[in-house]
Design a protein around this motif. Structure first.
Motif, PDB file in Angstrom:
ATOM      1  N   THR A  15      -3.553 -10.112  -9.628  1.00 31.26           N
ATOM      2  CA  THR A  15      -3.832 -11.354 -10.336  1.00 31.26           C
ATOM      3  C   THR A  15      -3.979 -12.508  -9.353  1.00 31.26           C
ATOM      4  OG1 THR A  15      -1.472 -11.756 -10.622  1.00 31.26           O
ATOM      5  CG2 THR A  15      -2.625 -10.569 -12.382  1.00 31.26           C
ATOM      6  N   GLU A  16      -4.560 -13.603  -9.808  1.00 35.33           N
ATOM      7  CA  GLU A  16      -4.723 -14.785  -8.962  1.00 35.33           C
ATOM      8  C   GLU A  16      -3.355 -15.317  -8.535  1.00 35.33           C
ATOM      9  OE1 GLU A  16      -6.904 -19.174  -9.064  1.00 35.33           O
ATOM     10  OE2 GLU A  16      -7.120 -17.773 -10.748  1.00 35.33           O
ATOM     11  N   GLY A  17      -3.186 -15.507  -7.260  1.00 36.73           N
ATOM     12  CA  GLY A  17      -1.904 -15.935  -6.712  1.00 36.73           C
ATOM     13  C   GLY A  17      -1.019 -14.775  -6.314  1.00 36.73           C
ATOM     14  N   ASN A  18      -1.399 -13.573  -6.732  1.00 36.69           N
ATOM     15  CA  ASN A  18      -0.614 -12.384  -6.385  1.00 36.69           C
ATOM     16  C   ASN A  18      -1.534 -11.261  -5.917  1.00 36.69           C
ATOM     17  OD1 ASN A  18       1.744 -10.799  -6.130  1.00 36.69           O
ATOM     18  ND2 ASN A  18       1.387  -9.869  -8.145  1.00 36.69           N
ATOM     19  N   ASN A  19      -2.596 -11.644  -5.228  1.00 33.49           N
ATOM     20  CA  ASN A  19      -3.542 -10.664  -4.691  1.00 33.49           C
ATOM     21  C   ASN A  19      -3.228 -10.417  -3.226  1.00 33.49           C
ATOM     22  OD1 ASN A  19      -5.684  -9.080  -3.898  1.00 33.49           O
ATOM     23  ND2 ASN A  19      -7.245 -10.367  -4.839  1.00 33.49           N
ATOM     24  N   TRP A  20      -2.518  -9.336  -2.944  1.00 35.15           N
ATOM     25  CA  TRP A  20      -2.074  -9.045  -1.584  1.00 35.15           C
ATOM     26  C   TRP A  20      -3.137  -8.322  -0.755  1.00 35.15           C
ATOM     27  CZ3 TRP A  20      -1.899  -3.676  -1.443  1.00 35.15           C
ATOM     28  CH2 TRP A  20      -1.694  -3.027  -2.674  1.00 35.15           C
ATOM     29  N   THR A  21      -4.363  -8.217  -1.301  1.00 37.12           N
ATOM     30  CA  THR A  21      -5.451  -7.575  -0.552  1.00 37.12           C
ATOM     31  C   THR A  21      -6.452  -8.575  -0.001  1.00 37.12           C
ATOM     32  OG1 THR A  21      -6.919  -7.303  -2.467  1.00 37.12           O
ATOM     33  CG2 THR A  21      -5.256  -5.606  -2.121  1.00 37.12           C
ATOM     34  N   ILE A  22      -6.222  -9.874  -0.217  1.00 33.79           N
ATOM     35  CA  ILE A  22      -7.215 -10.898   0.153  1.00 33.79           C
ATOM     36  C   ILE A  22      -7.585 -10.819   1.630  1.00 33.79           C
ATOM     37  CG2 ILE A  22      -7.535 -13.380   0.482  1.00 33.79           C
ATOM     38  CD1 ILE A  22      -6.213 -13.879  -2.151  1.00 33.79           C
ATOM     39  N   TYR A  44       0.830  -1.206   0.000  1.00 32.21           N
ATOM     40  CA  TYR A  44       0.000   0.000   0.000  1.00 32.21           C
ATOM     41  C   TYR A  44       0.862   1.253   0.000  1.00 32.21           C
ATOM     42  CZ  TYR A  44      -3.510   3.418   1.438  1.00 32.21           C
ATOM     43  OH  TYR A  44      -4.334   4.517   1.507  1.00 32.21           O
ATOM     44  N   ALA A  45       1.942   1.229   0.791  1.00 34.23           N
ATOM     45  CA  ALA A  45       2.861   2.375   0.830  1.00 34.23           C
ATOM     46  C   ALA A  45       3.483   2.617  -0.544  1.00 34.23           C
ATOM     47  CB  ALA A  45       3.948   2.138   1.874  1.00 34.23           C
ATOM     48  N   ASN A  46       3.838   1.543  -1.233  1.00 30.63           N
ATOM     49  CA  ASN A  46       4.395   1.672  -2.584  1.00 30.63           C
ATOM     50  C   ASN A  46       3.349   2.222  -3.554  1.00 30.63           C
ATOM     51  OD1 ASN A  46       6.884   0.628  -1.746  1.00 30.63           O
ATOM     52  ND2 ASN A  46       6.277  -1.488  -2.207  1.00 30.63           N
ATOM     53  N   LEU A  47       2.109   1.759  -3.388  1.00 36.09           N
ATOM     54  CA  LEU A  47       1.029   2.237  -4.245  1.00 36.09           C
ATOM     55  C   LEU A  47       0.839   3.744  -4.099  1.00 36.09           C
ATOM     56  CD1 LEU A  47      -1.519   1.619  -6.082  1.00 36.09           C
ATOM     57  CD2 LEU A  47      -2.794   1.463  -3.937  1.00 36.09           C
ATOM     58  N   MET A  48       0.879   4.222  -2.855  1.00 35.51           N
ATOM     59  CA  MET A  48       0.647   5.637  -2.595  1.00 35.51           C
ATOM     60  C   MET A  48       1.787   6.525  -3.097  1.00 35.51           C
ATOM     61  SD  MET A  48      -2.332   5.566  -1.435  1.00 35.51           S
ATOM     62  CE  MET A  48      -2.550   7.277  -0.937  1.00 35.51           C
ATOM     63  N   GLN A  49       2.909   5.905  -3.478  1.00 34.95           N
ATOM     64  CA  GLN A  49       4.019   6.660  -4.057  1.00 34.95           C
ATOM     65  C   GLN A  49       3.965   6.664  -5.583  1.00 34.95           C
ATOM     66  OE1 GLN A  49       6.199   8.431  -2.197  1.00 34.95           O
ATOM     67  NE2 GLN A  49       5.008   7.762  -0.410  1.00 34.95           N
ATOM     68  N   SER A  50       2.981   5.976  -6.147  1.00 32.36           N
ATOM     69  CA  SER A  50       2.869   5.873  -7.597  1.00 32.36           C
ATOM     70  C   SER A  50       1.598   6.568  -8.084  1.00 32.36           C
ATOM     71  CB  SER A  50       2.853   4.405  -8.020  1.00 32.36           C
ATOM     72  OG  SER A  50       1.651   3.777  -7.617  1.00 32.36           O
ATOM     73  N   SER A  51       1.483   6.683  -9.411  1.00 37.90           N
ATOM     74  CA  SER A  51       0.300   7.318  -9.998  1.00 37.90           C
ATOM     75  C   SER A  51      -0.943   6.425  -9.888  1.00 37.90           C
ATOM     76  CB  SER A  51       0.565   7.639 -11.473  1.00 37.90           C
ATOM     77  OG  SER A  51       0.879   6.454 -12.192  1.00 37.90           O
ATOM     78  N   ASP A  52      -0.750   5.148  -9.555  1.00 31.63           N
ATOM     79  CA  ASP A  52      -1.886   4.225  -9.408  1.00 31.63           C
ATOM     80  C   ASP A  52      -2.780   4.585  -8.230  1.00 31.63           C
ATOM     81  OD1 ASP A  52      -1.258   2.651 -11.603  1.00 31.63           O
ATOM     82  OD2 ASP A  52       0.076   1.356 -10.445  1.00 31.63           O
ATOM     83  N   LYS A  53      -2.290   5.449  -7.356  1.00 29.84           N
ATOM     84  CA  LYS A  53      -3.084   5.803  -6.180  1.00 29.84           C
ATOM     85  C   LYS A  53      -4.372   6.547  -6.567  1.00 29.84           C
ATOM     86  CE  LYS A  53      -0.541  10.124  -5.361  1.00 29.84           C
ATOM     87  NZ  LYS A  53       0.364  10.823  -4.432  1.00 29.84           N
ATOM     88  N   TYR A  54      -4.406   7.151  -7.743  1.00 29.93           N
ATOM     89  CA  TYR A  54      -5.574   7.943  -8.128  1.00 29.93           C
ATOM     90  C   TYR A  54      -6.743   7.069  -8.589  1.00 29.93           C
ATOM     91  CZ  TYR A  54      -2.305  11.824  -7.903  1.00 29.93           C
ATOM     92  OH  TYR A  54      -1.380  12.737  -7.460  1.00 29.93           O
ATOM     93  N   PHE A  55      -6.457   6.032  -9.372  1.00 29.37           N
ATOM     94  CA  PHE A  55      -7.534   5.184  -9.891  1.00 29.37           C
ATOM     95  C   PHE A  55      -7.386   3.723  -9.480  1.00 29.37           C
ATOM     96  CE2 PHE A  55      -7.434   8.829 -12.760  1.00 29.37           C
ATOM     97  CZ  PHE A  55      -8.775   9.191 -12.758  1.00 29.37           C
ATOM     98  N   GLY A  56      -6.447   3.418  -8.593  1.00 32.85           N
ATOM     99  CA  GLY A  56      -6.304   2.067  -8.090  1.00 32.85           C
ATOM    100  C   GLY A  56      -5.440   1.184  -8.966  1.00 32.85           C
ATOM    101  N   ALA A  57      -5.166  -0.002  -8.456  1.00 35.96           N
ATOM    102  CA  ALA A  57      -4.309  -0.947  -9.170  1.00 35.96           C
ATOM    103  C   ALA A  57      -4.932  -2.327  -9.165  1.00 35.96           C
ATOM    104  CB  ALA A  57      -2.928  -0.976  -8.524  1.00 35.96           C
ATOM    105  N   ARG A  58      -6.246  -2.370  -9.341  1.00 36.76           N
ATOM    106  CA  ARG A  58      -6.945  -3.648  -9.275  1.00 36.76           C
ATOM    107  C   ARG A  58      -6.502  -4.592 -10.387  1.00 36.76           C
ATOM    108  NH1 ARG A  58     -13.499  -4.232  -8.556  1.00 36.76           N
ATOM    109  NH2 ARG A  58     -13.573  -6.469  -8.240  1.00 36.76           N
ATOM    110  N   ASP A  59      -6.126  -4.030 -11.549  1.00 35.89           N
ATOM    111  CA  ASP A  59      -5.716  -4.869 -12.668  1.00 35.89           C
ATOM    112  C   ASP A  59      -4.416  -5.605 -12.393  1.00 35.89           C
ATOM    113  OD1 ASP A  59      -4.456  -2.367 -12.634  1.00 35.89           O
ATOM    114  OD2 ASP A  59      -3.883  -2.535 -14.739  1.00 35.89           O
ATOM    115  N   GLN A  60      -3.686  -5.166 -11.359  1.00 34.61           N
ATOM    116  CA  GLN A  60      -2.421  -5.799 -11.006  1.00 34.61           C
ATOM    117  C   GLN A  60      -2.594  -6.929  -9.995  1.00 34.61           C
ATOM    118  OE1 GLN A  60       0.349  -2.751  -9.722  1.00 34.61           O
ATOM    119  NE2 GLN A  60      -0.365  -1.325 -11.307  1.00 34.61           N
TER     120      GLN A  60
END
Length: 410
Positions: A316-323, A298-314
């Motif tokens: 993927t199954e087996g790499n979902n760190w929000t489960i 999450y900290a890395n996300l907030m340092q990137s442009s993905d923080k504005y519209f999210g990074a849901r497309d990233q």
């Protein structure tokens, strides 16, 4: 003599389909096998017929809310690059929730009553089975069942479900929902709305209160406490208000003292022990909405442009760190700061359309619950939120829906 409003057959069919929809999308085990697209089509179909034959209640405030809701749905479809099925699902979600806003207050109250009665029925059956289970009565069950979300593993006892990883001496009651918290939080919403001008100790209110207590959900306990105190403070002026408030606070204080000094009780283990302050994380020890792995990503996300519209497309199954996470941070990961802002905006619009002390209290309850558990855009939560805000808007809403605001489209 004031004419009493009565629902017609079309309204009853619409409300029945809405009840099926809100509980099916809330992952109630009894409705897992019911096709959700079919329910959405039924709701939208009855809603369309209702709009063309009976008319709907339009206003600038309602149109404003629908526009913001449309922006959220449009952003979900475009930004998340949904497939054809998901796009169709989101369109149906847009129309079904928009119809709730366009109902009259009488129709909203009728829908709320139906949702409440369905919830109470579910709880009565579940509590009965839960009692049998807790006293050792042998019940048949299936499982372990692995949910498609990759996180929940549960046993289905038909009367209720239990989480595979949450046993022990003080098991938590979740009825037929996936989690105790997913059952208890909307239960608090309904309890609050049904006790605003009513005594707590009515059958349906007692059932909801018992279910909330047996859930041992920290957020539900907090919201319940706030609801009880706020309802007492915002009731109509009464000479008994102050004595009742003093008695309520004294009772709550006494209960807290008792359970805080008895460490072998479920309340202490599940609730009070979780209120201790953790100096390392600067949170209470019971804050388990996110984990260390999530916080790093999450900290890395907030340092990137993905923080504005999210990074849901990233994710993927087996790499979902929000489960294993929930709350507003998970919502930002999926929908970005823009998505979070839109959701908060349409809640603010609901409040501004229905300004009153009571609606502000309910607004606070819903928003706090959303910050902890990111389910406000689901049909169950959103339907209750919309209805609650309009009902609690005050008597002025009765005048607001006069004939001049009715759009007859027949």
């Amino acid at each position: 003599m004031e004419q009493v409003w009565k629902p017609d057959l079309l309204t009853k069919l619409y409300v029945f389909s809405m009840c099926l929809l809100v509980y099916a999308t809330a992952e109630v085990s009894w409705l897992m096998s019911v096709p959700r697209p079919l329910l959405y089509v039924l709701v939208c179909g009855f809603a369309f017929i209702k709009m063309t034959q009976k008319g709907v209640c339009f206003s600038k405030g309602k149109i404003g809310w629908i526009f913001v809701w449309f922006v959220y749905i449009f952003m979900t479809i475009v930004v998340l690059q949904t497939n054809l099925f998901s796009t169709f699902y989101n369109i149906l979600l847009f129309f079904s929730m928009s119809m709730v806003v366009l109902l009259s207050v009488d129709e909203m109250e009728y829908l709320l009553k139906a949702i409440t009665n369905c919830f109470v029925f579910i709880l009565v059956v579940s509590i009965f089975g839960w009692i049998l289970y807790r006293i050792g009565f042998p019940l048949s069950y299936t499982g372990p069942i692995y949910h498609s979300n990759g996180y929940h593993i549960y046993y289905d006892y038909y009367f209720f479900t239990t989480q595979a990883n949450m046993g022990g001496d003080f098991e938590r009651f979740s009825s037929v929902f996936l989690e105790p918290g997913q059952m208890a939080t909307p239960c608090v919403f309904l309890f609050h709305l049904n006790t605003r001008n009513d005594r707590i100790f009515r059958f349906r209110n007692i059932i909801m209160l018992v279910a909330i207590i047996m859930s041992f959900s920290l957020i539900a306990y907090g919201l319940l406490l706030f609801s009880i105190v706020a309802n007492q403070l915002t009731r109509s002026n009464s000479r008994y208000k102050v004595p009742i408030m003093v008695m309520t606070l004294s009772l709550l204080g006494g209960l807290y003292w008792y359970f805080s000094t008895n460490e072998d009780t479920a309340i202490y283990v599940r609730i009070i022990s979780r209120l201790e302050y953790n100096e390392e994380s600067n949170t209470i020890s019971g804050y388990n909405r996110t984990g260390d792995n999530f916080e790093i990503h999450y900290a890395n996300l907030m340092q990137s442009s993905d923080k504005y519209f999210g990074a849901r497309d990233q994710l993927t199954e087996g790499n979902n760190w929000t489960i294993q996470a929930s709350g507003y941070k998970k919502f930002i990961v999926n929908h970005g700061i823009v998505g979070l802002s839109i959701v908060l905006l349409f809640m603010v619009i609901l409040f501004l359309n229905n300004i009153s002390v009571a609606s502000f209290v309910f607004f606070t309850i819903v928003v706090v619950a959303f910050l902890v558990r990111d389910l406000l855009t689901t049909p169950l939560w959103l339907t209750i939120a919309i209805i609650g805000m309009y009902i609690l808007g005050g008597d002025k809403q009765r005048d607001y829906y006069s004939n001049e605001y009715q759009l007859q489209t027949a």
